[in-house]
Write a protein that holds these residues in place. Structure first.
Motif, PDB file in Angstrom:
ATOM      1  N   GLY A 266      68.801 -27.339  92.087  1.00 23.44           N
ATOM      2  CA  GLY A 266      69.428 -27.599  93.373  1.00 23.44           C
ATOM      3  C   GLY A 266      69.603 -26.358  94.228  1.00 23.44           C
ATOM      4  O   GLY A 266      69.786 -26.457  95.443  1.00 23.44           O
ATOM      5  N   ASP A 267      69.544 -25.207  93.616  1.00 26.79           N
ATOM      6  CA  ASP A 267      69.703 -23.957  94.359  1.00 26.79           C
ATOM      7  C   ASP A 267      68.617 -23.815  95.424  1.00 26.79           C
ATOM      8  O   ASP A 267      67.486 -24.257  95.230  1.00 26.79           O
ATOM      9  CB  ASP A 267      69.627 -22.754  93.416  1.00 26.79           C
ATOM     10  CG  ASP A 267      70.932 -22.541  92.666  1.00 26.79           C
ATOM     11  OD1 ASP A 267      71.858 -23.355  92.873  1.00 26.79           O
ATOM     12  OD2 ASP A 267      71.019 -21.579  91.884  1.00 26.79           O
ATOM     13  N   ARG A 268      68.988 -23.168  96.518  1.00 28.21           N
ATOM     14  CA  ARG A 268      68.020 -22.924  97.571  1.00 28.21           C
ATOM     15  C   ARG A 268      67.474 -21.518  97.469  1.00 28.21           C
ATOM     16  O   ARG A 268      68.229 -20.553  97.301  1.00 28.21           O
ATOM     17  CB  ARG A 268      68.677 -23.121  98.941  1.00 28.21           C
ATOM     18  CG  ARG A 268      67.652 -23.296 100.035  1.00 28.21           C
ATOM     19  CD  ARG A 268      68.310 -23.340 101.392  1.00 28.21           C
ATOM     20  NE  ARG A 268      67.599 -22.410 102.267  1.00 28.21           N
ATOM     21  CZ  ARG A 268      67.749 -22.392 103.576  1.00 28.21           C
ATOM     22  NH1 ARG A 268      68.597 -23.204 104.151  1.00 28.21           N
ATOM     23  NH2 ARG A 268      67.060 -21.552 104.291  1.00 28.21           N
TER      24      ARG A 268
ATOM     25  N   THR B  74      64.002 -27.677  91.427  1.00 23.76           N
ATOM     26  CA  THR B  74      64.063 -29.087  91.039  1.00 23.76           C
ATOM     27  C   THR B  74      65.079 -29.294  89.917  1.00 23.76           C
ATOM     28  O   THR B  74      65.455 -28.348  89.227  1.00 23.76           O
ATOM     29  CB  THR B  74      62.697 -29.597  90.560  1.00 23.76           C
ATOM     30  OG1 THR B  74      62.293 -28.819  89.436  1.00 23.76           O
ATOM     31  CG2 THR B  74      61.650 -29.487  91.649  1.00 23.76           C
ATOM     32  N   GLU B  75      65.462 -30.547  89.740  1.00 29.29           N
ATOM     33  CA  GLU B  75      66.492 -30.878  88.744  1.00 29.29           C
ATOM     34  C   GLU B  75      66.031 -30.543  87.321  1.00 29.29           C
ATOM     35  O   GLU B  75      66.809 -30.101  86.489  1.00 29.29           O
ATOM     36  CB  GLU B  75      66.842 -32.369  88.832  1.00 29.29           C
ATOM     37  CG  GLU B  75      67.608 -32.754  90.098  1.00 29.29           C
ATOM     38  CD  GLU B  75      68.888 -31.931  90.282  1.00 29.29           C
ATOM     39  OE1 GLU B  75      69.585 -31.707  89.285  1.00 29.29           O
ATOM     40  OE2 GLU B  75      69.160 -31.496  91.425  1.00 29.29           O
TER      41      GLU B  75
ATOM     42  N   THR C  24      63.372 -24.256 100.474  1.00 29.24           N
ATOM     43  CA  THR C  24      62.762 -24.380  99.157  1.00 29.24           C
ATOM     44  C   THR C  24      63.860 -24.490  98.110  1.00 29.24           C
ATOM     45  O   THR C  24      64.806 -23.699  98.125  1.00 29.24           O
ATOM     46  CB  THR C  24      61.896 -23.138  98.869  1.00 29.24           C
ATOM     47  OG1 THR C  24      60.976 -22.955  99.941  1.00 29.24           O
ATOM     48  CG2 THR C  24      61.142 -23.296  97.564  1.00 29.24           C
ATOM     49  N   TYR C  25      63.737 -25.482  97.214  1.00 27.90           N
ATOM     50  CA  TYR C  25      64.819 -25.750  96.271  1.00 27.90           C
ATOM     51  C   TYR C  25      64.316 -25.833  94.837  1.00 27.90           C
ATOM     52  O   TYR C  25      63.170 -26.211  94.590  1.00 27.90           O
ATOM     53  CB  TYR C  25      65.504 -27.068  96.637  1.00 27.90           C
ATOM     54  CG  TYR C  25      66.076 -27.065  98.031  1.00 27.90           C
ATOM     55  CD1 TYR C  25      67.373 -26.626  98.270  1.00 27.90           C
ATOM     56  CD2 TYR C  25      65.295 -27.473  99.112  1.00 27.90           C
ATOM     57  CE1 TYR C  25      67.895 -26.606  99.552  1.00 27.90           C
ATOM     58  CE2 TYR C  25      65.803 -27.458 100.404  1.00 27.90           C
ATOM     59  CZ  TYR C  25      67.102 -27.022 100.620  1.00 27.90           C
ATOM     60  OH  TYR C  25      67.609 -26.989 101.887  1.00 27.90           O
TER      61      TYR C  25
ATOM     62  N   ILE D 159      59.762 -26.189  91.720  1.00 27.56           N
ATOM     63  CA  ILE D 159      60.479 -26.169  92.985  1.00 27.56           C
ATOM     64  C   ILE D 159      59.969 -27.307  93.862  1.00 27.56           C
ATOM     65  O   ILE D 159      58.939 -27.904  93.579  1.00 27.56           O
ATOM     66  CB  ILE D 159      60.262 -24.834  93.738  1.00 27.56           C
ATOM     67  CG1 ILE D 159      58.783 -24.677  94.092  1.00 27.56           C
ATOM     68  CG2 ILE D 159      60.750 -23.658  92.920  1.00 27.56           C
ATOM     69  CD1 ILE D 159      58.503 -23.509  95.018  1.00 27.56           C
ATOM     70  N   SER D 160      60.723 -27.596  94.920  1.00 33.66           N
ATOM     71  CA  SER D 160      60.256 -28.553  95.915  1.00 33.66           C
ATOM     72  C   SER D 160      60.539 -27.964  97.291  1.00 33.66           C
ATOM     73  O   SER D 160      61.484 -27.178  97.445  1.00 33.66           O
ATOM     74  CB  SER D 160      60.986 -29.885  95.754  1.00 33.66           C
ATOM     75  OG  SER D 160      62.353 -29.719  96.065  1.00 33.66           O
ATOM     76  N   GLN D 161      59.707 -28.316  98.246  1.00 33.09           N
ATOM     77  CA  GLN D 161      59.900 -27.770  99.586  1.00 33.09           C
ATOM     78  C   GLN D 161      60.074 -28.893 100.596  1.00 33.09           C
ATOM     79  O   GLN D 161      59.427 -29.933 100.491  1.00 33.09           O
ATOM     80  CB  GLN D 161      58.688 -26.902  99.975  1.00 33.09           C
ATOM     81  CG  GLN D 161      58.595 -25.638  99.138  1.00 33.09           C
ATOM     82  CD  GLN D 161      57.539 -24.696  99.652  1.00 33.09           C
ATOM     83  OE1 GLN D 161      56.358 -25.019  99.641  1.00 33.09           O
ATOM     84  NE2 GLN D 161      57.965 -23.536 100.109  1.00 33.09           N
ATOM     85  N   THR D 162      60.953 -28.679 101.553  1.00 29.33           N
ATOM     86  CA  THR D 162      61.190 -29.672 102.592  1.00 29.33           C
ATOM     87  C   THR D 162      61.117 -28.989 103.950  1.00 29.33           C
ATOM     88  O   THR D 162      61.789 -27.972 104.171  1.00 29.33           O
ATOM     89  CB  THR D 162      62.585 -30.313 102.438  1.00 29.33           C
ATOM     90  OG1 THR D 162      62.770 -30.672 101.070  1.00 29.33           O
ATOM     91  CG2 THR D 162      62.715 -31.532 103.310  1.00 29.33           C
TER      92      THR D 162
ATOM     93  N   SER E  24      64.101 -27.545 106.136  1.00 29.83           N
ATOM     94  CA  SER E  24      65.262 -27.328 105.284  1.00 29.83           C
ATOM     95  C   SER E  24      65.119 -26.079 104.425  1.00 29.83           C
ATOM     96  O   SER E  24      65.855 -25.114 104.600  1.00 29.83           O
ATOM     97  CB  SER E  24      65.487 -28.558 104.409  1.00 29.83           C
ATOM     98  OG  SER E  24      66.565 -28.348 103.543  1.00 29.83           O
TER      99      SER E  24
END
Lengths: 223, 223
Positions: free
Chosen positions: B23-25, B67-68, B64-65, B56-59, B62
DNA sequence: CTAAATTTGTCCGTATGTATT
DNA sequence: AAATACATACGGACAAATTTA
């Protein structure tokens, strides 16, 4: 817009039609740039994708080439695409053919630790408060049995089954078909199967695995 | 030199040590550019890799985060690295268990067209001038038989077998073990198997499939 | 055998589009 | 509405490996 699409499509189509064959050399990256009026970054993005799919290979100073198994890879792509959609009927037919064979293999390879885990799964399934919980332990029992074959390939086959089961109508079908009486019957069949495996009785184990799966199929699909 | 390595290493290490949690950015791409004195292209290449590995995932708009399941994925990386290799011995054990079952299923589902293709494969294998060519038709025959089950799941299982066979010592072992006498024996066994399937004789077909595979295994592995 | 030309590998800086904050 | 941040694309430069003259 995606300016890489025309190049990608053209190459794939050439591979599919046989205009590009194994060992053939593709035009240089810069030639693609001029021909499609796109940047080299874009060309390299496309070639990178194809390289990851093992359709082409690149060598510094030499060029870009079609791999030997490109046609095969491309053919298996289409298969994989339609693969993840396997109907409950098809899956059950395959399980009926394969799982008894796996059970027989388990008899030759299972250890005492395997039996403990199987019986633990049975016990926890019987103690489950909800149908959801029961299904978790039900699935885990079948997984433990498959793992007891102690064969990496069988493990892969079982992973495939899980994949097919997870993605589709299966969940809904199972939920709708699981009544208290049926659950009780499944529990007895599970115990009987595990016992037959434990006794190293191939014929009996096969028979009980087959009967259980026939029972599940009848409840699931009404035949 | 690879200027992308420091950034990649730092991120992976932060994930591993727990400095970066689910969840961290992460810092922005441009921040990475300045901090590591590298171009945005390079930063994006690294983040692209991590994204493909589902770390990681990117939006858009918003950031880069993490992932769980990043920590879990990272942990299973090491395990998977050594997992996918299936030895000839393991594969042959699985084939011996599964293929006779598949053959029995084929008897219930095969059509006249399937038989034609099987016999065509036999004929072409017998006419093959080289061992390489023989093996192509040999492999294709087994594929045709599996396809004759007319079951998408069985087709997937067979694709798995091909995959395991293609990647490893299998090719070398087979090449070394294939003598003229053995090739002749294989051809006769193939014909006998196809004939049993065509006659819709489950017991005989199972037996011949098993015997053929036992023969192949004995030649391949000396037991 | 050597040197030049060719080709992929890597990196950089910039510009524009699009979605989120 | 404006600022922020990722998505995509372009063109240029040099390095490294291979091929060719």
């Amino acid at each position: 817009m995606d300016t890489s699409q025309p190049l990608r499509d053209t190459i794939i189509e050439s591979l599919r039609s046989g205009q590009l064959r194994a060992g053939d050399r593709l035009p240089t990256e810069r030639a693609f740039c001029e021909q499609y009026r796109i940047s080299r970054t874009t060309v390299r993005k496309v070639l990178q994708e194809l390289k990851e799919r093992e359709l082409i290979s690149q060598t510094v100073g030499s060029g870009t080439y079609v791999t030997e198994h490109a046609a095969q890879k491309l053919a298996s792509m289409a298969a994989d695409a339609s693969a993840s959609q396997i109907s409950p009927a098809v899956l059950m037919e395959a399980r009926l053919a394969l799982e008894p064979a796996i059970v027989e293999m388990v008899i030759g390879n299972a250890t005492a630790a395997d039996f403990e885990q199987m019986e633990s799964c049975c016990a926890k399934a019987e103690a489950a408060a909800s149908n959801e919980e029961f299904e978790v332990w039900d699935g885990l029992l079948h997984e433990r049995i498959a793992q007891a074959a102690h064969n990496a390939f069988v493990a892969n086959v079982f992973a495939l089954m899980n994949q097919a089961r997870a993605q589709g109508e299966w969940g809904m079908l199972k939920k709708r078909s699981l009544t208290p009486e049926r659950r009780l019957a499944y529990q007895q069949e599970h115990r009987a199967l595990v016992q037959a495996i434990k006794n190293r009785d191939p014929a009996l184990a096969r028979e009980r695995a087959t009967e259980h799966l026939l029972h599940v199929r009848r409840n699931l699909l009404n035949y």
